[in-house]
Design an enzyme around this catalytic site. Structure first.
Site, PDB file in Angstrom:
ATOM      1  N   ASP A 171      15.559   9.605 -46.562  1.00 34.93           N
ATOM      2  CA  ASP A 171      15.565  11.056 -46.802  1.00 34.93           C
ATOM      3  C   ASP A 171      14.802  11.365 -48.096  1.00 34.93           C
ATOM      4  O   ASP A 171      14.624  12.532 -48.457  1.00 34.93           O
ATOM      5  CB  ASP A 171      16.990  11.640 -46.808  1.00 34.93           C
ATOM      6  CG  ASP A 171      17.874  11.046 -47.879  1.00 34.93           C
ATOM      7  OD1 ASP A 171      17.426  10.144 -48.621  1.00 34.93           O
ATOM      8  OD2 ASP A 171      19.044  11.486 -48.002  1.00 34.93           O
ATOM      9  N   GLU A 177      25.087   7.145 -47.236  1.00 34.49           N
ATOM     10  CA  GLU A 177      25.445   7.001 -48.651  1.00 34.49           C
ATOM     11  C   GLU A 177      26.964   7.081 -48.801  1.00 34.49           C
ATOM     12  O   GLU A 177      27.612   7.913 -48.151  1.00 34.49           O
ATOM     13  CB  GLU A 177      24.785   8.106 -49.487  1.00 34.49           C
ATOM     14  CG  GLU A 177      23.271   7.977 -49.532  1.00 34.49           C
ATOM     15  CD  GLU A 177      22.611   8.996 -50.451  1.00 34.49           C
ATOM     16  OE1 GLU A 177      23.315   9.731 -51.183  1.00 34.49           O
ATOM     17  OE2 GLU A 177      21.362   9.054 -50.445  1.00 34.49           O
ATOM     18  N   GLU A 183      21.642   0.794 -55.446  1.00 32.47           N
ATOM     19  CA  GLU A 183      20.590   1.520 -56.177  1.00 32.47           C
ATOM     20  C   GLU A 183      21.008   1.754 -57.626  1.00 32.47           C
ATOM     21  O   GLU A 183      22.119   2.241 -57.886  1.00 32.47           O
ATOM     22  CB  GLU A 183      20.290   2.864 -55.483  1.00 32.47           C
ATOM     23  CG  GLU A 183      19.250   3.686 -56.249  1.00 32.47           C
ATOM     24  CD  GLU A 183      18.605   4.802 -55.448  1.00 32.47           C
ATOM     25  OE1 GLU A 183      18.826   4.893 -54.223  1.00 32.47           O
ATOM     26  OE2 GLU A 183      17.865   5.591 -56.082  1.00 32.47           O
TER      27      GLU A 183
END
Ligand code: KIV
Length: 266
Positions: free
Chosen positions: A44, A115, A182
């Site tokens: 995204d 996520e 991340e």
């Protein structure tokens, strides 16, 4: 031959690093495929990189589906993961299953990425049980930019560290076959990776992982708006393209393009 989950686990077992690139269209997917990139993530991040928005939040499910179809045309071998956009899986488990299922049905992606950690574990379990492979994404999660305030390293503080351990464990126990970390300090990544059952992919999380992911436009220097510390540019793509465009403009303006060889005769 198409890369499968089995192939990825074999690589992990043998200690062979896995490569992943976020990309969004036919030609860049084809280039990744031709050099043997293992996985393509239709991220995204397209909201920022392709649409020029200031976050990933506006990206829609239809846009992810459209871009995943484009990628499918270009990548005949890579394992393809579609990124579920903001609010496509948070509203209710039923809506999430419908949307994730739609992505697999319409695009032939082999997995979806969500996520979140503990809070989505139940959903990950349900998706996995009905045959939808899930990639988890924890650490800095761009869809929560309004909570974080700005991109930041997650796991420096004791509570964050403990939360990450819980998130990682919850995703693995729920059946996520891959987890992307991340912006996580490398020591914490190393600890999670050393005890992992899933495939651990890092972005800004150091080298102790099963593999790495970067955005295509960052690797080839096309995205110049900002450059996170973890990006390595292998090409100054934007500079080279601007040079080519400038030369085209100059040639046309001077009447030097097209030449006779570039024109049709009678
Ligand atoms: O959207 C994306 O491209 C991502 C990767 C950078 C992990 O989430």
């Amino acid at each position: 031959m198409r890369v499968t989950i089995d192939v990825l686990f074999k690589k992990k077992k043998k200690g062979l690093k896995i490569t992943m690139v976020s990309t969004y269209d036919y030609w860049s997917a084809k280039l990744c495929d031709e050099v043997g990139i293992d996985c393509i993530l239709v991220g995204d991040s397209l909201g920022m990189v392709v649409q020029g928005k200031d976050s990933t939040l506006p990206v829609t499910l239809d846009e992810v589906i459209y871009h995943t179809k484009c990628v499918q045309e270009g990548a005949k071998n890579a394992f393809i993961i579609a990124d579920m956009p903001f609010l496509s899986y948070q509203v209710s488990p039923e809506k999430a299953i419908e949307n994730c299922g739609r992505v697999l049905k319409e695009t032939k992606a082999q997995a979806v990425k969500l996520e979140g950690g503990e809070e989505i574990a139940e959903l990950v379990y349900r998706l996995t049980k009905i045959g939808i492979p899930v990639v988890g994404h924890i650490g800095f999660t761009p869809q929560s930019i309004n909570i974080f305030g700005k991109p930041k390293v997650i796991g420096k503080r004791k509570e964050e560290e403990e939360k990450l351990r819980r998130d990682f464990k919850a995703l693995e126990e729920a059946g996520a076959f891959m987890v992307i970390l991340e912006s996580v300090p490398w020591r914490l990544t190393k600890e999670l990776w050393e005890n992992s059952k899933s495939i651990v992919i890092g972005i800004g999380a150091g080298k102790y992982t099963d593999g790495q992911v970067l955005v295509f436009h960052d690797i080839v220097g096309l995205f110049e708006d900002f450059k996170p510390k973890f990006v390595r540019r292998y090409l100054e793509g934007a500079k080279l393209i601007k040079e080519a465009l400038t030369n085209f403009k100059i040639d046309v303006e001077k009447g030097e393009f097209p030449s006779e060889a570039e024109s049709y005769g009678q």
